[in-house]
Design a protein around this motif. Sequence first.
Motif, PDB file in Angstrom:
ATOM      1  N   SER A   1      51.343  77.656  39.796  1.00 25.24           N
ATOM      2  CA  SER A   1      50.040  78.168  39.369  1.00 25.24           C
ATOM      3  C   SER A   1      48.879  77.458  40.061  1.00 25.24           C
ATOM      4  CB  SER A   1      49.888  78.029  37.856  1.00 25.24           C
ATOM      5  OG  SER A   1      48.580  78.402  37.460  1.00 25.24           O
TER       6      SER A   1
ATOM      7  N   LYS B   1      45.779  78.490  39.471  1.00 29.48           N
ATOM      8  CA  LYS B   1      44.779  78.464  38.405  1.00 29.48           C
ATOM      9  C   LYS B   1      44.880  77.165  37.599  1.00 29.48           C
ATOM     10  CE  LYS B   1      43.063  81.099  34.428  1.00 29.48           C
ATOM     11  NZ  LYS B   1      43.202  82.344  33.642  1.00 29.48           N
TER      12      LYS B   1
ATOM     13  N   GLN C   1      42.205  73.914  37.340  1.00 26.02           N
ATOM     14  CA  GLN C   1      41.681  73.463  36.056  1.00 26.02           C
ATOM     15  C   GLN C   1      41.942  71.974  35.834  1.00 26.02           C
ATOM     16  OE1 GLN C   1      43.818  76.421  33.777  1.00 26.02           O
ATOM     17  NE2 GLN C   1      41.947  77.576  33.344  1.00 26.02           N
TER      18      GLN C   1
ATOM     19  N   GLU D   1      49.903  85.078  41.028  1.00 23.73           N
ATOM     20  CA  GLU D   1      48.547  85.065  40.489  1.00 23.73           C
ATOM     21  C   GLU D   1      47.640  85.880  41.405  1.00 23.73           C
ATOM     22  OE1 GLU D   1      48.279  80.984  37.873  1.00 23.73           O
ATOM     23  OE2 GLU D   1      47.612  80.882  39.958  1.00 23.73           O
TER      24      GLU D   1
ATOM     25  N   ASP E   1      43.266  86.375  37.669  1.00 23.70           N
ATOM     26  CA  ASP E   1      43.272  84.970  37.256  1.00 23.70           C
ATOM     27  C   ASP E   1      42.033  84.224  37.697  1.00 23.70           C
ATOM     28  OD1 ASP E   1      46.170  84.656  36.202  1.00 23.70           O
ATOM     29  OD2 ASP E   1      46.400  85.659  38.144  1.00 23.70           O
ATOM     30  N   MET E   2      41.572  84.535  38.896  1.00 25.91           N
ATOM     31  CA  MET E   2      40.466  83.805  39.499  1.00 25.91           C
ATOM     32  C   MET E   2      39.510  84.789  40.158  1.00 25.91           C
ATOM     33  SD  MET E   2      43.039  80.979  41.169  1.00 25.91           S
ATOM     34  CE  MET E   2      44.363  82.197  41.191  1.00 25.91           C
TER      35      MET E   2
ATOM     36  N   TYR F   1      38.033  83.537  33.572  1.00 24.78           N
ATOM     37  CA  TYR F   1      38.446  83.469  34.974  1.00 24.78           C
ATOM     38  C   TYR F   1      38.009  82.142  35.593  1.00 24.78           C
ATOM     39  CZ  TYR F   1      38.534  88.536  34.189  1.00 24.78           C
ATOM     40  OH  TYR F   1      38.767  89.784  33.676  1.00 24.78           O
ATOM     41  N   VAL F   2      38.892  81.541  36.377  1.00 24.46           N
ATOM     42  CA  VAL F   2      38.507  80.356  37.145  1.00 24.46           C
ATOM     43  C   VAL F   2      37.611  80.815  38.293  1.00 24.46           C
ATOM     44  CG1 VAL F   2      39.365  78.602  38.749  1.00 24.46           C
ATOM     45  CG2 VAL F   2      40.481  78.910  36.547  1.00 24.46           C
TER      46      VAL F   2
END
Length: 261
Positions: free
Chosen positions: A39, A41, A45, A161, A181-182, A211-212
């Motif tokens: 991941s 994402k 984070q 992703e 996801d982003m 969302y990132v």
Amino acid sequence: MNILEKIAAHKRVEVAESKEEVPLEALELLPHFKRKCISLKERLQQFSTGIIAEFKRRSPSHPEINLEAEVEKIALGYAKAGAAGISVLTDEEFFGGSLDDLMQAREAVNLPLLRKDFIIDEYQIYEAKAAGADVILLIAAILNRNQIARFAKTAKKLGLEVLLEVHNEEELERSLMPNLDMIGVNNRNLKTFEIDLENSKNLAEKIPAEYVKISESGISETVAIKELQKSGFQGFLIGGNFMATNDPGKSAAEFIKELKG
């Protein structure tokens, strides 16, 4: 026809040829197809710097960035530098890349890999998975809402992703949906090639918190990242700034050290 439209038109021809050469069923038999994805994402984070270091040899705006670049060596350098993930350009015609570059990067490092390309067909998503990608890029400027929804759903089915790239508020508003996801904001104007980091700042508050946020293009100084972090960005895609040097891995390491510093 702007450069993005030109690339997309060429990509349709290219994908048709690829489908003839390598059927979908053959892609599903490749070793990486069953691999569990890492991941990006989650790493963005968790990582305070959030650098996604990019591998590319050239681009339409810079035809000779690093034509002799070796993907395995540079991917290892990026990993050692502390990059959160690596973006690999796989477009051959305009960026001098290939799926082989992605596969070599996959063999070299255990970081999330983004397949950076111009996806206009679900076949390319299967290609990405088979070549070892963890993330695919969907570019709102060349896709309609139905295509984005369909491609994102396919990516999720394969365990990938999805990073959606937007250039303006209109693209953002019409493209937000589940299975993304982003959200990446491209700071480059595709008509003029001018860079404006204010583009990321202006769109930041319009991107929902689920969302990132990733800022793309034109980032060359750590002070810019610190400003973008204040706007909620956790990912920063940097390519040319590293690739234009003699040792991209070393350049990334120095940049990340300064950012942490």
